[in-house]
Design a protein around this motif. Structure first.
Motif: not given
Length: 389
Positions: A269-277, A300-309, A289-295
């Motif tokens: 679990x992660x101690x946060x209520x932020x749904x995007x995080x 996938x979660x429909x937020x901007x990369x800047x907001x995610x960062x 197990x896949x070579x995923x990137x931040x983009x």
């Protein structure tokens, strides 16, 4: 002339879990050396009776039931302790309790917790060492820790509905509790169940030794630091073999670090209520197990990369990229420990684009090269497995 076997006495109590893993490490070495024959004595009384008529060439010892010092001194033969309390000048191979405490602190800090507690035995040195390292690591990050051992309470089934429940009930929630071993973690889980405290939502729990029985006795199952018991047994055997050959050895304790954390429901679990995080972390875990990137995560979660960062930095104090790499490394650790896959296959199955990138990132995060990590902690080649034919 036929080779003479080395006769080795194992003075180990028949305790499941930790000491069973120590024994597995001894067996692994004995099979690889080919010239050991072993006699196991589970108690001091059995050992005394056995050596009355038999003199082994060497002893591996975990002294727990009584005063073993007179027997060891009387035998006067090469002896190595594999865990247990110090016994005079006998060389020891032991768990790195400081490393365990620091690893536990990092596990919880990385998950965003701000309230922490340690459940340990105030009278046992190994427990105090783990707790001290845990608390000091938290203090270095500007965080504080509540310690059960400070209150003088004992960790026992009889206290699950008593002092243990009273202690956990008073802790600020949500709280991350590091227990000195899996049995203590299991008892804490039962206390939480009695109090109707949700695990891990209200109380996240982490034990030590990765004992499948104790970790599985609660719902959810207990997360646990993967201890170094098997490597202690193996390295203790290496040391004893050198001593029986007459080679000089250091009397300083050899400390074996843990492999990592086996994450199960009690701390997943992660101690946060932020749904995007939370959505981002879930996506990263599912695609580790896949070579995923931040983009990929942001889309996938429909937020901007800047907001995610920004959210990762504000809540977890790391970047989404760092979270992805941690997930890849944890996947790789599991493959290195439990399979015989080649390094290239491990790299591909843990989401790295190449074996060179895998090697670089893994060594940076795990402080060991992948092959060295497998040699220390891998179980797929452990000598305890029966041959197929």
């Amino acid at each position: 002339m036929a080779q003479r076997f080395k006769q080795v006495a194992l003075f180990l109590p028949p305790t499941p879990g930790y000491l069973s893993d120590v024994l597995n490490g001894v067996i692994e070495f004995a099979r690889s050396s080919g010239d050991w024959v072993i006699e196991v004595c589970h108690t001091l009384a059995i050992a005394e009776a056995t050596v009355a008529w038999w003199r082994p060439d060497g002893v591996l010892l975990n002294a727990t039931d009584g005063d073993w010092a007179p027997l060891i001194e009387r035998l006067g033969i090469p002896t190595v302790q594999v865990g247990g309390q110090p016994l005079g000048t006998v060389p020891r191979v032991v768990t790195d309790n400081d490393a365990i405490g620091r690893l536990a602190a990092r596990h919880f800090i990385d998950r965003g917790f701000r309230n922490f507690a340690y459940l340990g035995y105030g009278s046992l040195a190994w427990s105090c060492e783990r707790g001290r390292a845990f608390c000091e690591s938290l203090e270095e990050a500007g965080l504080r820790c509540n310690t059960y051992g400070d209150d003088g309470g004992i960790i026992h089934a009889s206290n699950v509905q008593g002092t243990l429940a009273d202690w956990v009930a008073k802790l600020p929630k949500p709280v991350a509790v590091f227990a000195c071993h899996d049995r203590a973690a299991m008892l804490l889980g039962r206390a939480c169940a009695w109090l109707k405290l949700e695990v891990p939502d209200n109380v996240a729990i982490l034990g030590v030794d990765n004992n499948p029985v104790e970790c599985g006795l609660t719902t959810p199952a207990i997360s646990s630091v993967m201890g170094s018991a098997r490597r202690i047994g193996y390295q203790g055997s290496v040391l004893l073999d050198r001593m029986m050959k007459g080679e000089p050895v250091s009397l300083d304790s050899l400390r074996v670090a843990p492999a990592g954390v086996a994450v199960r429901g009690s701390s997943d679990i992660y101690a946060t209520d932020d749904p995007d995080l939370l959505a981002a972390i879930k996506y990263i875990k599912q695609h580790a197990d896949e070579p995923i990137e931040v983009g990929d995560v942001a889309r996938a979660i429909i937020v901007t990369r800047r907001m995610l960062e920004r959210k990762f930095r504000a809540i977890l104090n790391r970047s989404p990229r760092e979270q992805i790499l941690l997930a890849h490394v944890e996947t790789a650790k599991d493959l290195l420990i439990n399979t015989n896959l080649s390094m290239l296959e491990v790299a591909i199955r843990s989401g790295f684009p190449s074996s060179s990138k895998f090697a670089t990132v893994f060594k940076r995060e795990a402080t060991l090269a992948p092959l060295a990590f497998r040699r220390l902690y891998g179980t797929a080649e452990a000598g305890v497995r029966l041959p197929s034919s």
